[in-house]
Enzyme design. Structure first.
Site, short mmCIF file in Angstrom:
data_model
loop_
_atom_site.label_atom_id
_atom_site.label_comp_id
_atom_site.label_asym_id
_atom_site.label_seq_id
_atom_site.Cartn_x
_atom_site.Cartn_y
_atom_site.Cartn_z
N HIS A 16 3.09 8.86 -6.93
CA HIS A 16 3.98 10.01 -7.03
C HIS A 16 4.72 9.99 -8.37
O HIS A 16 4.83 11.01 -9.05
CB HIS A 16 4.98 9.99 -5.88
CG HIS A 16 5.77 11.25 -5.76
ND1 HIS A 16 6.90 11.35 -4.99
CD2 HIS A 16 5.63 12.47 -6.35
CE1 HIS A 16 7.41 12.57 -5.07
NE2 HIS A 16 6.65 13.26 -5.89
N HIS B 100 1.70 4.43 -2.98
CA HIS B 100 1.81 5.89 -2.95
C HIS B 100 3.04 6.37 -3.73
O HIS B 100 3.00 7.41 -4.39
CB HIS B 100 1.91 6.38 -1.51
CG HIS B 100 0.63 6.29 -0.75
ND1 HIS B 100 -0.57 6.78 -1.25
CD2 HIS B 100 0.34 5.77 0.48
CE1 HIS B 100 -1.53 6.56 -0.36
NE2 HIS B 100 -1.01 5.95 0.68
N HIS C 116 0.84 -1.21 0.00
CA HIS C 116 0.00 0.00 0.00
C HIS C 116 0.87 1.25 0.00
O HIS C 116 0.63 2.18 -0.79
CB HIS C 116 -0.90 -0.01 1.23
CG HIS C 116 -1.67 1.28 1.42
ND1 HIS C 116 -2.89 1.51 0.84
CD2 HIS C 116 -1.37 2.41 2.12
CE1 HIS C 116 -3.32 2.71 1.17
NE2 HIS C 116 -2.41 3.28 1.95
N GLU C 117 1.87 1.31 0.86
CA GLU C 117 2.74 2.48 0.92
C GLU C 117 3.55 2.62 -0.37
O GLU C 117 3.80 3.74 -0.83
CB GLU C 117 3.67 2.40 2.13
CG GLU C 117 2.95 2.39 3.48
CD GLU C 117 2.01 3.56 3.68
OE1 GLU C 117 2.23 4.62 3.07
OE2 GLU C 117 1.03 3.41 4.44
#
Length: 235
Positions: A107, A103, A99-100
């Protein structure tokens, strides 16, 4: 029911719901932290593999203190995984790490909602320091003199700043949901999860998403209350 009573009913209801969601998230994380991956990969391994497969070489995976403190920092290009994720080979760790990393991929791809949220960060940081003081001060002045132009003005400024933080909360929703979708698709395609534990990974991330939904609803409820107080002061 008075406006004041209604606010406290909503506030208490949101607070209880928030506690239940957080309790459920902690419970699910502990449950799925006991479910190891068949390949033995840790959260760090999962994040680094996902980065490589998405051709991202400028992001580092680091360990950070605490529980459920995982985050992606776009300013220094780091994925910070909590102690229970970084070195753990569980389904929960894999889901959070992916999940991280989602991100970081957002980006890289200049994902619209993430760009909007990042643009609001400086404003929200400023707002969070002053918004409650302005709202409290405006209400106190209105309470001492309902016709106080100064109190009404201060309250309105506070409402505008609070509105920005509420907008930030709602923009966060698609950012988090999209990161989870990217994570779940990749975990399955990469063979990290399978028919045995794919549902567990999905459940873990869904439980985390509920925390953002409750936060956004709570912020919206408070914003509406402040707006009603402001409008009532002008009658």
């Amino acid at each position: 029911m008075s406006l004041y009573t209604l606010y406290w009913v909503i506030f208490i209801g949101i607070a209880i719901l928030s506690w239940l969601v957080q309790w459920n998230l902690t419970r699910k994380f502990k449950k799925y932290s006991k479910m190891p991956l068949s390949n033995g990969m840790t959260g760090k391994d999962v994040a680094e593999m996902m980065l490589r497969e998405n051709n991202i070489s400028n992001v580092k995976v680091l360990s950070t203190n605490g529980m459920l403190t995982d985050n992606y920092n776009p300013t220094n290009h780091t994925i910070n995984l909590s102690e229970g994720v970084y070195a753990s080979n569980s389904v929960a760790a894999a889901a959070v790490a992916a999940h991280e990393t989602g991100h970081a991929i957002q980006h890289q791809k200049a994902y619209g909602p993430l760009k909007m949220r990042s643009a609001l960060v400086p404003v929200v940081s400023f707002s969070s320091k002053w918004v409650m003081w302005l709202i409290l001060g405006g209400m106190i002045l209105l309470g001492s003199d309902g016709r106080s132009g100064l109190g009404s003005t201060i309250l309105l400024i506070g409402i505008v700043l609070f509105g920005i933080t509420t907008l930030f909360s709602f923009i966060t929703l698609p950012v988090e949901i999209n990161a989870s979708k990217r994570a779940l698709v990749w975990l399955n395609q990469a063979g990290i999860t399978n028919s045995y534990n794919d549902a567990a990974a999905k459940d873990a991330l869904k439980s985390a998403a509920y925390t953002y939904v409750v936060a956004a609803l709570g912020s919206l409820a408070s914003l509406l209350y402040y707006i009603m107080v402001f409008l009532g002061s002008r009658d």
